[in-house]
Design a protein around this motif. Structure first.
Motif, PDB file in Angstrom:
ATOM      1  N   ARG A 121       0.824  -1.212   0.000  1.00  0.00           N
ATOM      2  CA  ARG A 121       0.000   0.000   0.000  1.00  0.00           C
ATOM      3  C   ARG A 121       0.859   1.263   0.000  1.00  0.00           C
ATOM      4  NH1 ARG A 121      -4.012  -1.967   4.882  1.00  0.00           N
ATOM      5  NH2 ARG A 121      -5.100  -3.634   3.728  1.00  0.00           N
ATOM      6  N   GLN A 122       2.091   1.138   0.460  1.00  0.00           N
ATOM      7  CA  GLN A 122       2.958   2.311   0.556  1.00  0.00           C
ATOM      8  C   GLN A 122       3.637   2.627  -0.782  1.00  0.00           C
ATOM      9  OE1 GLN A 122       5.722   1.752   3.814  1.00  0.00           O
ATOM     10  NE2 GLN A 122       4.124   0.945   5.163  1.00  0.00           N
ATOM     11  N   HIS A 123       4.231   1.602  -1.407  1.00  0.00           N
ATOM     12  CA  HIS A 123       5.043   1.870  -2.597  1.00  0.00           C
ATOM     13  C   HIS A 123       4.896   0.810  -3.687  1.00  0.00           C
ATOM     14  CE1 HIS A 123       6.995   5.142  -0.468  1.00  0.00           C
ATOM     15  NE2 HIS A 123       7.296   4.325   0.527  1.00  0.00           N
ATOM     16  N   GLY A 124       3.816   0.037  -3.690  1.00  0.00           N
ATOM     17  CA  GLY A 124       3.610  -0.913  -4.753  1.00  0.00           C
ATOM     18  C   GLY A 124       4.013  -2.336  -4.406  1.00  0.00           C
ATOM     19  N   ALA A 125       3.702  -3.256  -5.339  1.00  0.00           N
ATOM     20  CA  ALA A 125       3.850  -4.688  -5.085  1.00  0.00           C
ATOM     21  C   ALA A 125       5.305  -5.108  -4.889  1.00  0.00           C
ATOM     22  CB  ALA A 125       3.223  -5.485  -6.223  1.00  0.00           C
ATOM     23  N   ARG A 126       6.202  -4.599  -5.733  1.00  0.00           N
ATOM     24  CA  ARG A 126       7.606  -5.008  -5.617  1.00  0.00           C
ATOM     25  C   ARG A 126       8.183  -4.595  -4.275  1.00  0.00           C
ATOM     26  NH1 ARG A 126      12.777  -3.089  -6.804  1.00  0.00           N
ATOM     27  NH2 ARG A 126      14.220  -4.699  -7.557  1.00  0.00           N
ATOM     28  N   PHE A 127       7.904  -3.365  -3.868  1.00  0.00           N
ATOM     29  CA  PHE A 127       8.355  -2.902  -2.559  1.00  0.00           C
ATOM     30  C   PHE A 127       7.735  -3.746  -1.454  1.00  0.00           C
ATOM     31  CE2 PHE A 127       7.547  -0.394   1.276  1.00  0.00           C
ATOM     32  CZ  PHE A 127       8.832   0.046   1.592  1.00  0.00           C
ATOM     33  N   GLY A 128       6.450  -4.062  -1.591  1.00  0.00           N
ATOM     34  CA  GLY A 128       5.775  -4.828  -0.555  1.00  0.00           C
ATOM     35  C   GLY A 128       6.435  -6.168  -0.306  1.00  0.00           C
ATOM     36  N   LYS A 129       6.744  -6.907  -1.380  1.00  0.00           N
ATOM     37  CA  LYS A 129       7.372  -8.214  -1.212  1.00  0.00           C
ATOM     38  C   LYS A 129       8.789  -8.080  -0.661  1.00  0.00           C
ATOM     39  CE  LYS A 129       4.601 -10.660  -4.627  1.00  0.00           C
ATOM     40  NZ  LYS A 129       4.570 -11.438  -5.886  1.00  0.00           N
ATOM     41  N   SER A 130       9.529  -7.096  -1.144  1.00  0.00           N
ATOM     42  CA  SER A 130      10.904  -6.905  -0.669  1.00  0.00           C
ATOM     43  C   SER A 130      10.925  -6.542   0.816  1.00  0.00           C
ATOM     44  CB  SER A 130      11.594  -5.807  -1.490  1.00  0.00           C
ATOM     45  OG  SER A 130      11.675  -6.162  -2.850  1.00  0.00           O
ATOM     46  N   ALA A 131      10.045  -5.637   1.208  1.00  0.00           N
ATOM     47  CA  ALA A 131       9.993  -5.221   2.608  1.00  0.00           C
ATOM     48  C   ALA A 131       9.560  -6.379   3.508  1.00  0.00           C
ATOM     49  CB  ALA A 131       9.038  -4.037   2.772  1.00  0.00           C
ATOM     50  N   ALA A 132       8.627  -7.188   3.031  1.00  0.00           N
ATOM     51  CA  ALA A 132       8.168  -8.325   3.829  1.00  0.00           C
ATOM     52  C   ALA A 132       9.285  -9.338   4.040  1.00  0.00           C
ATOM     53  CB  ALA A 132       6.969  -8.995   3.149  1.00  0.00           C
ATOM     54  N   ILE A 133      10.083  -9.579   3.006  1.00  0.00           N
ATOM     55  CA  ILE A 133      11.232 -10.477   3.164  1.00  0.00           C
ATOM     56  C   ILE A 133      12.164  -9.950   4.250  1.00  0.00           C
ATOM     57  CG2 ILE A 133      13.334 -11.313   2.020  1.00  0.00           C
ATOM     58  CD1 ILE A 133      11.637 -11.425  -0.584  1.00  0.00           C
ATOM     59  N   LEU A 134      12.375  -8.635   4.263  1.00  0.00           N
ATOM     60  CA  LEU A 134      13.242  -8.036   5.280  1.00  0.00           C
ATOM     61  C   LEU A 134      12.624  -8.142   6.675  1.00  0.00           C
ATOM     62  CD1 LEU A 134      14.465  -4.899   3.307  1.00  0.00           C
ATOM     63  CD2 LEU A 134      15.776  -6.951   3.872  1.00  0.00           C
ATOM     64  N   VAL A 135      11.305  -8.043   6.768  1.00  0.00           N
ATOM     65  CA  VAL A 135      10.636  -8.248   8.058  1.00  0.00           C
ATOM     66  C   VAL A 135      10.922  -9.651   8.575  1.00  0.00           C
ATOM     67  CG1 VAL A 135       8.367  -8.604   9.124  1.00  0.00           C
ATOM     68  CG2 VAL A 135       8.797  -6.551   7.783  1.00  0.00           C
ATOM     69  N   GLY A 136      10.794 -10.649   7.705  1.00  0.00           N
ATOM     70  CA  GLY A 136      11.096 -12.018   8.114  1.00  0.00           C
ATOM     71  C   GLY A 136      12.534 -12.174   8.545  1.00  0.00           C
ATOM     72  N   ASP A 137      13.450 -11.591   7.773  1.00  0.00           N
ATOM     73  CA  ASP A 137      14.874 -11.662   8.130  1.00  0.00           C
ATOM     74  C   ASP A 137      15.122 -11.017   9.494  1.00  0.00           C
ATOM     75  OD1 ASP A 137      15.280 -12.826   5.670  1.00  0.00           O
ATOM     76  OD2 ASP A 137      16.064 -11.013   4.722  1.00  0.00           O
ATOM     77  N   LEU A 138      14.488  -9.881   9.715  1.00  0.00           N
ATOM     78  CA  LEU A 138      14.660  -9.173  10.981  1.00  0.00           C
ATOM     79  C   LEU A 138      14.177 -10.019  12.153  1.00  0.00           C
ATOM     80  CD1 LEU A 138      15.576  -6.468  12.189  1.00  0.00           C
ATOM     81  CD2 LEU A 138      13.247  -5.608  11.847  1.00  0.00           C
ATOM     82  N   CYS A 139      13.043 -10.689  11.976  1.00  0.00           N
ATOM     83  CA  CYS A 139      12.530 -11.552  13.043  1.00  0.00           C
ATOM     84  C   CYS A 139      13.493 -12.686  13.361  1.00  0.00           C
ATOM     85  CB  CYS A 139      11.172 -12.134  12.635  1.00  0.00           C
ATOM     86  SG  CYS A 139       9.808 -10.966  12.742  1.00  0.00           S
ATOM     87  N   LEU A 140      14.139 -13.229  12.346  1.00  0.00           N
ATOM     88  CA  LEU A 140      15.070 -14.325  12.580  1.00  0.00           C
ATOM     89  C   LEU A 140      16.303 -13.837  13.345  1.00  0.00           C
ATOM     90  CD1 LEU A 140      14.998 -17.330  11.954  1.00  0.00           C
ATOM     91  CD2 LEU A 140      16.349 -16.882   9.901  1.00  0.00           C
TER      92      LEU A 140
END
Length: 379
Positions: free
Chosen positions: A128-147
């Motif tokens: 919703r912030q910057h489009g689909a590509r950004f959304g998937k990339s940011a989500a991957i980073l969220v997962g990495d951060l949690c790990l």
């Protein structure tokens, strides 16, 4: 005997021991996570406000809800042999929820899922912030951060070095098996030639049983120290594998027949992607020629000649009516009844595995109840 024990335990709630304060185990887990995440948000905020926003979204995904099964199984794995206060092991128990969030967020990206727990998935939030590509990339980073955060939280447990080494070995194995299971899961969607019920159950053991039940139990046992009895470790291995498989089999059923308002996820996603679950494979095996023709039309991985990526993007065009028709056929084949039977058999065998284990009576009762709750759930 196992079935009698199950019936007795269905009438009693899971024993939940309080901490030294007045809260329950889940209160303690939530509090530990909230305190840790608040500190991480402050640290990233100080670097750049955008990073603080990333951390806040991650916090919300962690704390939004969930069953907290992994720390609960780990707790009872530890409590099975330990009567010590819970406070020193709380960081390690809570860390399992961070690992779980990592797995969920990445899984949702791979499946292009729109909702999780009735809310938008991480990649949809960022989209919703910057489009689909950004959304998937940011989500991957969220997962990495949690790990990464999970590693940090485990390291905060004030336990002897020898104990932490044992805990870490269990944790590392859990992570490797979860990744291995996830790989086989996406492989099954893309190339299911020769896939069998046995292979679907292998995926269940690696992707679900390992990091939901089996390894958390052994992780908890390792928290009690290196002198924990090997016979109990073996019993936990057996119980965890069986309950974890049953948990995934229930997931397979909910993925087709669950109520989205209860599960928090759309119904029929497994059918839309052609995921070769044990349920679907059994349905194909049991189907009449006419039933099999319908299943092949809309649910086989090569349906309409589409690639996995095309199916995930919705190109298969399966309507709700299509999904309903396939679900009806699956039920008519007898596959649903067979899966329900497989769940019951595994839970009974899991209970039997604990019968002679050197475990505290309260922990045994809690694990029996957890086996039932985890596999008879509506979501």
């Amino acid at each position: 005997m196992a079935n009698d024990t199950l019936e007795q335990n269905r009438r009693h709630p899971i024993p939940t021991q309080p901490t030294r304060g007045s809260g329950t185990l889940l209160d303690a887990i939530e509090g530990t996570l909230a305190d840790f995440l608040a500190a991480q948000i402050a640290a990233l905020d100080a670097v750049d406000p955008a990073l603080g926003g990333l951390a806040r979204t991650t916090r919300d995904l962690v704390l939004v809800g969930g069953k907290r099964l992994r720390p609960t199984f780990a707790y009872w794995g530890w409590r099975g042999v330990s009567a010590e206060p819970i406070e020193p092991v709380l960081p390690a128990l809570a860390a399992l929820e961070l690992m779980h969030t990592f797995a969920l967020v990445h899984d949702d990206v791979m499946d292009d899922s729109a909702t999780r727990r009735g809310r938008p998935t991480a990649h949809r939030i960022f989209e919703r912030q910057h489009g689909a590509r950004f959304g998937k990339s940011a989500a991957i980073l969220v997962g990495d951060l949690c790990l990464v955060w999970a590693d940090q939280l485990i390291a905060r447990a004030p336990l002897p070095a020898a104990t932490l080494f044992g805990v870490r070995a269990r944790y590392d194995r859990m992570r490797v098996e979860a990744v291995a299971g996830q790989y086989l899961d996406i492989l099954g969607e893309s190339s299911a030639d020769g896939w069998s019920v046995d292979r679907a159950l292998l995926v269940a053991r690696l992707k679900t049983a390992s990091y939901t039940v089996q390894r958390p139990l052994q992780f908890g046992l390792a928290l009690a120290g290196p002198s924990s009895p090997e016979t109990l470790d073996t019993a936990y291995e057996r119980y965890g594998s069986l309950v974890g498989e049953a948990f995934q089999l229930r997931d397979d059923l909910l993925g087709v027949f669950g109520d989205p308002s209860v599960t928090g996820k759309p119904a029929g996603d497994d059918l839309r992607t052609g995921k070769p679950t044990a349920l679907l494979l059994l349905a194909r095996r049991l189907a009449t020629p006419a039933q099999l023709a319908l299943l092949k039309t809309v649910s086989l991985p090569d349906a309409a000649g589409l690639s996995g990526a095309a199916r995930l993007s919705g190109a298969a065009g399966l309507s709700d009516a299509d999904i309903g028709a396939v679900a009806e056929v699956i039920a008519e084949t007898g596959a649903v009844a067979r899966v329900e039977s497989m769940i019951r058999e595994r839970v009974a065998e899991a209970v039997a595995a604990l019968a002679a284990a050197p475990i505290a009576a309260e922990a045994r009762a809690a694990l029996i109840e957890l086996a039932v709750r985890a596999t008879e759930r509506p979501a």
